[in-house]
Structure formats: structure tokens, C-alpha cells
Design a protein around this motif. Structure first.
Motif, short mmCIF file in Angstrom:
data_model
loop_
_atom_site.label_atom_id
_atom_site.label_comp_id
_atom_site.label_asym_id
_atom_site.label_seq_id
_atom_site.Cartn_x
_atom_site.Cartn_y
_atom_site.Cartn_z
N TRP A 8 -12.55 23.37 -12.27
CA TRP A 8 -11.93 23.32 -10.94
C TRP A 8 -10.99 24.52 -10.76
O TRP A 8 -10.99 25.16 -9.70
CB TRP A 8 -11.17 21.99 -10.78
CG TRP A 8 -10.51 21.87 -9.45
CD1 TRP A 8 -11.07 21.50 -8.27
CD2 TRP A 8 -9.14 22.18 -9.16
NE1 TRP A 8 -10.14 21.55 -7.27
CE2 TRP A 8 -8.94 21.96 -7.79
CE3 TRP A 8 -8.06 22.60 -9.93
CZ2 TRP A 8 -7.71 22.16 -7.18
CZ3 TRP A 8 -6.84 22.79 -9.32
CH2 TRP A 8 -6.68 22.58 -7.95
N LEU A 9 -10.19 24.85 -11.79
CA LEU A 9 -9.28 25.99 -11.70
C LEU A 9 -10.04 27.30 -11.54
O LEU A 9 -9.61 28.19 -10.78
CB LEU A 9 -8.37 26.04 -12.94
CG LEU A 9 -7.29 24.98 -13.00
CD1 LEU A 9 -6.60 25.00 -14.36
CD2 LEU A 9 -6.28 25.14 -11.88
N LEU A 10 -11.17 27.43 -12.23
CA LEU A 10 -11.98 28.65 -12.08
C LEU A 10 -12.55 28.76 -10.67
O LEU A 10 -12.63 29.86 -10.11
CB LEU A 10 -13.11 28.67 -13.11
CG LEU A 10 -12.67 28.92 -14.55
CD1 LEU A 10 -13.83 28.74 -15.51
CD2 LEU A 10 -12.06 30.30 -14.69
N LEU A 11 -12.95 27.65 -10.08
CA LEU A 11 -13.46 27.69 -8.70
C LEU A 11 -12.35 28.07 -7.72
O LEU A 11 -12.58 28.84 -6.79
CB LEU A 11 -14.07 26.33 -8.33
CG LEU A 11 -15.39 26.01 -9.01
CD1 LEU A 11 -15.79 24.56 -8.74
CD2 LEU A 11 -16.48 26.96 -8.55
N VAL A 12 -11.16 27.56 -7.92
CA VAL A 12 -10.02 27.93 -7.07
C VAL A 12 -9.73 29.42 -7.25
O VAL A 12 -9.55 30.16 -6.28
CB VAL A 12 -8.78 27.07 -7.40
CG1 VAL A 12 -7.53 27.63 -6.73
CG2 VAL A 12 -9.01 25.63 -7.00
N TYR A 13 -9.71 29.88 -8.52
CA TYR A 13 -9.44 31.28 -8.84
C TYR A 13 -10.42 32.20 -8.14
O TYR A 13 -10.05 33.25 -7.62
CB TYR A 13 -9.51 31.46 -10.37
CG TYR A 13 -9.31 32.87 -10.84
CD1 TYR A 13 -8.05 33.42 -10.98
CD2 TYR A 13 -10.40 33.67 -11.17
CE1 TYR A 13 -7.87 34.72 -11.42
CE2 TYR A 13 -10.24 34.98 -11.61
CZ TYR A 13 -8.97 35.48 -11.73
OH TYR A 13 -8.79 36.76 -12.16
N ARG A 14 -11.69 31.81 -8.11
CA ARG A 14 -12.74 32.62 -7.49
C ARG A 14 -12.44 32.91 -6.02
O ARG A 14 -12.79 33.96 -5.50
CB ARG A 14 -14.08 31.91 -7.63
CG ARG A 14 -15.23 32.68 -7.03
CD ARG A 14 -16.53 32.03 -7.37
NE ARG A 14 -16.92 31.15 -6.28
CZ ARG A 14 -18.03 30.45 -6.27
NH1 ARG A 14 -18.83 30.46 -7.31
NH2 ARG A 14 -18.33 29.69 -5.25
N HIS A 15 -11.77 32.00 -5.35
CA HIS A 15 -11.52 32.14 -3.91
C HIS A 15 -10.18 32.81 -3.59
O HIS A 15 -9.87 33.03 -2.42
CB HIS A 15 -11.60 30.78 -3.23
CG HIS A 15 -12.99 30.20 -3.25
ND1 HIS A 15 -14.02 30.73 -2.52
CD2 HIS A 15 -13.52 29.19 -3.97
CE1 HIS A 15 -15.12 30.05 -2.76
NE2 HIS A 15 -14.85 29.10 -3.64
N LEU A 16 -9.41 33.14 -4.62
CA LEU A 16 -8.14 33.83 -4.38
C LEU A 16 -8.39 35.28 -4.03
O LEU A 16 -9.36 35.89 -4.51
CB LEU A 16 -7.27 33.77 -5.65
CG LEU A 16 -6.77 32.40 -6.09
CD1 LEU A 16 -6.04 32.54 -7.43
CD2 LEU A 16 -5.86 31.79 -5.05
N PRO A 17 -7.54 35.88 -3.22
CA PRO A 17 -7.64 37.33 -2.97
C PRO A 17 -7.48 38.08 -4.29
O PRO A 17 -6.77 37.65 -5.20
CB PRO A 17 -6.48 37.62 -2.02
CG PRO A 17 -5.99 36.31 -1.54
CD PRO A 17 -6.42 35.26 -2.52
N SER A 18 -8.13 39.24 -4.38
CA SER A 18 -8.14 39.98 -5.65
C SER A 18 -6.73 40.32 -6.12
O SER A 18 -6.45 40.30 -7.32
CB SER A 18 -8.99 41.23 -5.54
OG SER A 18 -8.48 42.09 -4.56
N ARG A 19 -5.83 40.63 -5.22
CA ARG A 19 -4.46 40.96 -5.62
C ARG A 19 -3.78 39.76 -6.29
O ARG A 19 -3.08 39.90 -7.29
CB ARG A 19 -3.68 41.41 -4.39
CG ARG A 19 -2.36 41.99 -4.69
CD ARG A 19 -1.71 42.51 -3.43
NE ARG A 19 -0.52 43.24 -3.78
CZ ARG A 19 -0.07 44.27 -3.14
NH1 ARG A 19 -0.71 44.73 -2.10
NH2 ARG A 19 1.02 44.86 -3.53
N LEU A 20 -4.01 38.58 -5.75
CA LEU A 20 -3.43 37.37 -6.33
C LEU A 20 -4.10 37.04 -7.67
O LEU A 20 -3.45 36.60 -8.61
CB LEU A 20 -3.57 36.20 -5.35
CG LEU A 20 -2.85 34.91 -5.70
CD1 LEU A 20 -1.38 35.16 -6.00
CD2 LEU A 20 -3.00 33.90 -4.58
N ARG A 21 -5.41 37.30 -7.78
CA ARG A 21 -6.11 37.07 -9.06
C ARG A 21 -5.52 37.96 -10.15
O ARG A 21 -5.30 37.53 -11.27
CB ARG A 21 -7.61 37.34 -8.91
CG ARG A 21 -8.34 36.22 -8.21
CD ARG A 21 -9.84 36.30 -8.41
NE ARG A 21 -10.38 37.61 -8.16
CZ ARG A 21 -11.29 37.87 -7.21
NH1 ARG A 21 -11.76 36.92 -6.45
NH2 ARG A 21 -11.73 39.09 -7.06
#
Length: 167
Positions: A8-21
Motif C-alpha cells: 500500500w505504501l509503495l502504491l501511495v509513493y508511486r503517485h507522489l510528485p517526483s520532488r516529494l518522492r
């Protein structure tokens, strides 16, 4: 349960803007210091070593990269700041990763610029107390980091060149 939360955390991470990632990665990843150092060789084969005020043994000139600085720029800048010498980088870098001390050194081979007077090279920073040109067969006692850097350069010079990847 842990695997589901991780997914679930990886799926959320995937949708974050690249700067936030990138910020998340920097927050959870170990930090390393990165430095650029040079083995500077004269035409007669002698190499430049420095002795720093805060170190006992001899080492290669160089230092830490500044924020967003390219390693080649850092190497040339540090050499000039420490010994007042303009150099040409003549090799692809070798990389030394010292995990226990969380240090990464990017090691270059370099030569003085053609118009440089290598006999006038001396300390140009308060941290450098002595500068010397040494024969590779008669080196003084070296810092551990310098030994690692020289070994990495030697390994890199023995490696066959990489073949280009197929298109």
C-alpha cells in the motif's frame, strides 16, 4: 499484514510528485558524504601528495562536493584551492565506497595544465601544511583513504573497457 502495508505504501509513493518522492528517499535513506580527489601525475611520473594540518600522514588533494556540484568541477576546484594548481582530468573516475564511515570518494587521475609551473606548487589553504612530488616507488606513509583511492585507480586501469550495449 506487513507485506500488505508495504505494498500500500509503495502504491501511495508511486503517485507522489517526483520532488516529494526524492524527499521521502532522503528522509529514510542513510546519508553519505561525497568527495572528489585526484592523483596528479607530472610528466616525469612523480605524483603530488599533501599533508593536512589535521592529519598525520600524506594524502591526495581533494575534498567534499558542494551541494549540486559535479564531481569533475569539485575535483578541479579543490585542487586549485589547496595547492593553486590548474589540472586536466585524464581518466574516468574510480569510486571508493567506505560504508562504515559513510563516505564515497570519486577518484580521478589528473595532470597539471601545460603552462603550469609544477615546481612552484605549494600550500594555498590553511589546512595544507606541506606539499610534495613523490616517485611512485618512494611514497611516504599514506592516509588509509589515499591507499583505498590508489587501489581503486589500479583496479580500474586493469579492467578491460566496457563494450557498448546493443541498441
Amino acid at each position: 499484514m506487513i507485506a500488505r502495508v508495504h505494498r500500500w505504501l509503495l502504491l501511495v509513493y508511486r503517485h507522489l510528485p517526483s520532488r516529494l518522492r526524492r524527499s521521502v528517499v532522503r528522509l529514510v535513506s542513510p546519508t553519505f558524504s561525497a568527495g572528489a580527489i585526484c592523483l596528479i601525475e607530472r610528466a616525469d611520473g612523480r605524483v603530488l601528495l599533501i599533508r593536512q594540518l589535521y592529519r598525520r600522514h600524506w594524502g591526495l588533494p581533494g575534498g567534499l562536493l558542494e551541494r549540486r556540484e559535479h564531481p569533475t568541477d569539485a575535483a578541479r576546484r579543490e585542487i586549485f584551492e589547496e595547492v593553486g594548481l590548474d589540472v586536466t582530468l585524464v581518466s574516468e573516475p574510480a569510486v571508493v565506497v567506505d560504508a562504515p564511515s559513510r563516505r564515497i570518494d570519486i577518484v580521478f587521475r589528473a595532470r597539471p595544465m601545460r603552462d603550469a609551473d609544477v615546481d612552484l606548487v605549494g600550500p594555498s589553504s590553511v589546512e595544507i601544511v606541506e606539499v610534495g612530488w613523490f616517485s611512485p616507488t618512494e611514497l611516504p606513509e599514506l592516509q588509509w583513504e589515499t591507499v583505498q583511492a590508489l587501489q581503486a585507480l589500479a583496479r580500474a586501469s586493469l579492467s578491460p573497457p566496457a563494450r557498448p550495449l546493443p541498441a
